[in-house]
Design a protein around this motif. Sequence first.
Motif, PDB file in Angstrom:
ATOM      1  N   LYS A 171       0.820  -1.208   0.000  1.00  0.00           N
ATOM      2  CA  LYS A 171       0.000   0.000   0.000  1.00  0.00           C
ATOM      3  C   LYS A 171       0.856   1.262   0.000  1.00  0.00           C
ATOM      4  O   LYS A 171       0.328   2.367  -0.062  1.00  0.00           O
ATOM      5  N   ALA A 172       2.174   1.090   0.092  1.00  0.00           N
ATOM      6  CA  ALA A 172       3.075   2.238  -0.002  1.00  0.00           C
ATOM      7  C   ALA A 172       3.109   2.731  -1.445  1.00  0.00           C
ATOM      8  O   ALA A 172       3.034   1.947  -2.394  1.00  0.00           O
ATOM      9  N   ARG A 173       3.232   4.019  -1.606  1.00  0.00           N
ATOM     10  CA  ARG A 173       3.197   4.613  -2.936  1.00  0.00           C
ATOM     11  C   ARG A 173       4.445   4.237  -3.730  1.00  0.00           C
ATOM     12  O   ARG A 173       5.564   4.356  -3.239  1.00  0.00           O
ATOM     13  N   PHE A 174       4.236   3.775  -4.955  1.00  0.00           N
ATOM     14  CA  PHE A 174       5.340   3.453  -5.847  1.00  0.00           C
ATOM     15  C   PHE A 174       5.742   4.703  -6.627  1.00  0.00           C
ATOM     16  O   PHE A 174       4.893   5.511  -6.990  1.00  0.00           O
ATOM     17  N   GLU A 175       7.024   4.817  -6.864  1.00  0.00           N
ATOM     18  CA  GLU A 175       7.509   5.941  -7.666  1.00  0.00           C
ATOM     19  C   GLU A 175       7.029   5.776  -9.109  1.00  0.00           C
ATOM     20  O   GLU A 175       7.227   4.722  -9.717  1.00  0.00           O
ATOM     21  N   PRO A 176       6.379   6.802  -9.674  1.00  0.00           N
ATOM     22  CA  PRO A 176       5.891   6.690 -11.061  1.00  0.00           C
ATOM     23  C   PRO A 176       7.026   6.833 -12.068  1.00  0.00           C
ATOM     24  O   PRO A 176       7.105   7.808 -12.817  1.00  0.00           O
ATOM     25  N   ALA A 177       7.908   5.865 -12.071  1.00  0.00           N
ATOM     26  CA  ALA A 177       9.062   5.883 -12.968  1.00  0.00           C
ATOM     27  C   ALA A 177       9.005   4.664 -13.878  1.00  0.00           C
ATOM     28  O   ALA A 177       8.529   3.595 -13.481  1.00  0.00           O
ATOM     29  N   PHE A 214      -4.626  -0.762 -20.090  1.00  0.00           N
ATOM     30  CA  PHE A 214      -5.678  -0.894 -19.085  1.00  0.00           C
ATOM     31  C   PHE A 214      -5.572   0.206 -18.027  1.00  0.00           C
ATOM     32  O   PHE A 214      -6.589   0.652 -17.496  1.00  0.00           O
ATOM     33  N   ALA A 215      -4.351   0.642 -17.714  1.00  0.00           N
ATOM     34  CA  ALA A 215      -4.195   1.760 -16.781  1.00  0.00           C
ATOM     35  C   ALA A 215      -4.787   3.037 -17.370  1.00  0.00           C
ATOM     36  O   ALA A 215      -5.412   3.836 -16.662  1.00  0.00           O
ATOM     37  N   ALA A 216      -4.602   3.224 -18.681  1.00  0.00           N
ATOM     38  CA  ALA A 216      -5.209   4.381 -19.345  1.00  0.00           C
ATOM     39  C   ALA A 216      -6.732   4.289 -19.298  1.00  0.00           C
ATOM     40  O   ALA A 216      -7.424   5.301 -19.117  1.00  0.00           O
ATOM     41  N   ALA A 217      -7.262   3.062 -19.445  1.00  0.00           N
ATOM     42  CA  ALA A 217      -8.711   2.877 -19.360  1.00  0.00           C
ATOM     43  C   ALA A 217      -9.220   3.159 -17.948  1.00  0.00           C
ATOM     44  O   ALA A 217     -10.295   3.746 -17.767  1.00  0.00           O
ATOM     45  N   VAL A 218      -8.452   2.758 -16.940  1.00  0.00           N
ATOM     46  CA  VAL A 218      -8.821   3.052 -15.550  1.00  0.00           C
ATOM     47  C   VAL A 218      -8.845   4.561 -15.325  1.00  0.00           C
ATOM     48  O   VAL A 218      -9.775   5.103 -14.708  1.00  0.00           O
ATOM     49  N   ARG A 219      -7.834   5.239 -15.828  1.00  0.00           N
ATOM     50  CA  ARG A 219      -7.762   6.697 -15.677  1.00  0.00           C
ATOM     51  C   ARG A 219      -8.929   7.383 -16.369  1.00  0.00           C
ATOM     52  O   ARG A 219      -9.521   8.338 -15.834  1.00  0.00           O
ATOM     53  N   TYR A 220      -9.290   6.890 -17.549  1.00  0.00           N
ATOM     54  CA  TYR A 220     -10.381   7.508 -18.307  1.00  0.00           C
ATOM     55  C   TYR A 220     -11.730   7.243 -17.651  1.00  0.00           C
ATOM     56  O   TYR A 220     -12.547   8.166 -17.485  1.00  0.00           O
ATOM     57  N   GLN A 221     -11.976   5.989 -17.273  1.00  0.00           N
ATOM     58  CA  GLN A 221     -13.269   5.636 -16.698  1.00  0.00           C
ATOM     59  C   GLN A 221     -13.492   6.291 -15.335  1.00  0.00           C
ATOM     60  O   GLN A 221     -14.613   6.680 -15.001  1.00  0.00           O
ATOM     61  N   GLY A 222     -12.424   6.413 -14.551  1.00  0.00           N
ATOM     62  CA  GLY A 222     -12.569   6.991 -13.216  1.00  0.00           C
ATOM     63  C   GLY A 222     -12.294   8.476 -13.146  1.00  0.00           C
ATOM     64  O   GLY A 222     -12.382   9.061 -12.060  1.00  0.00           O
ATOM     65  N   ARG A 223     -11.947   9.068 -14.304  1.00  0.00           N
ATOM     66  CA  ARG A 223     -11.610  10.494 -14.342  1.00  0.00           C
ATOM     67  C   ARG A 223     -10.540  10.817 -13.295  1.00  0.00           C
ATOM     68  O   ARG A 223     -10.640  11.797 -12.547  1.00  0.00           O
ATOM     69  N   LEU A 224      -9.508   9.971 -13.254  1.00  0.00           N
ATOM     70  CA  LEU A 224      -8.457  10.141 -12.255  1.00  0.00           C
ATOM     71  C   LEU A 224      -7.487  11.233 -12.681  1.00  0.00           C
ATOM     72  O   LEU A 224      -7.246  11.444 -13.876  1.00  0.00           O
ATOM     73  N   GLY A 261      -3.705  13.069 -12.851  1.00  0.00           N
ATOM     74  CA  GLY A 261      -2.353  12.592 -13.104  1.00  0.00           C
ATOM     75  C   GLY A 261      -2.212  11.942 -14.468  1.00  0.00           C
ATOM     76  O   GLY A 261      -3.176  11.766 -15.221  1.00  0.00           O
ATOM     77  N   ARG A 262      -0.978  11.559 -14.756  1.00  0.00           N
ATOM     78  CA  ARG A 262      -0.665  10.925 -16.029  1.00  0.00           C
ATOM     79  C   ARG A 262      -0.980   9.433 -15.979  1.00  0.00           C
ATOM     80  O   ARG A 262      -1.266   8.880 -14.918  1.00  0.00           O
ATOM     81  N   VAL A 263      -0.899   8.800 -17.134  1.00  0.00           N
ATOM     82  CA  VAL A 263      -1.132   7.355 -17.195  1.00  0.00           C
ATOM     83  C   VAL A 263      -0.078   6.613 -16.384  1.00  0.00           C
ATOM     84  O   VAL A 263      -0.383   5.633 -15.690  1.00  0.00           O
ATOM     85  N   ILE A 264       1.172   7.088 -16.424  1.00  0.00           N
ATOM     86  CA  ILE A 264       2.237   6.433 -15.670  1.00  0.00           C
ATOM     87  C   ILE A 264       1.983   6.540 -14.174  1.00  0.00           C
ATOM     88  O   ILE A 264       2.337   5.637 -13.404  1.00  0.00           O
TER      89      ILE A 264
END
Length: 237
Positions: free
Chosen positions: A19-25, A90-100, A102-105
């Motif tokens: 549950k710790a945040r991963f670096e978006p790298a 699929f991450a891009a789809a999650v971002r689009y569907q949830g209106r999240l 940040g970037r896709v990464i």
Amino acid sequence: MGFFRFGALGNRGFLGGLKARFEPAVSRVTFVLLLLVSVSFDGLLATPAWKHAREQLPSSIAPGTAPYLLLTTLAFLGLLLFAWALFGGFAAAVRYQGRLDGRVIDVLAGLVPSLLPIAFGYLVAHNAEYLAINGELFLPLIGNPAGLTWWPRLHYPLNDSYEINKNLLPSSFVWYTQVALIILVHIAAVILAHDYVTRAARSVKQARRAEWPWIVDMVLYTMSSLWLLAQPLVKGG
């Protein structure tokens, strides 16, 4: 992933570290995907389709030669790029569907921890039969752990007369154990993904919409994992 953190980031408890945040790298995401791809590629090499294709290769690209090593390396890199495209899509789809935000990464980095239980579970499931068979070698080692000639000889099977039984575990037992393990780790993955989207989404409705693409991704990956695991058993059975 364990209960005790020993000062590491994350919450205390099972799967708390994930549950710790991963670096978006790109490097961090690639490392996690390599955990998945390495085991999947090993399973791919055991499929009848790959073995049939290998038999059709000319002698100049036979196994053990440099061209064959280059071919398998390119295939591995191709599988890694496919994993990037698949999970990134699929991450891009999650971002689009949830209106999240940040970037896709960023979204992919938030979802990547949910892939770690799958990588661990698939690694264990893929090598379960190998570990079970070779684990029998511990029996004579228990009888004489130091290999000393003067050590008292114990009764069978705790001596060197023990022979490995390759049929110790029925194929059905191995298969159902693998299925149970794969399902359990995918459930853990869905829970971790749910935890991320509920924190990242602005509302409950958006969080629920964001979950569906990743659930589809998990189902597809479960199906492919079970198919790869079944190939050696089908061939052997």
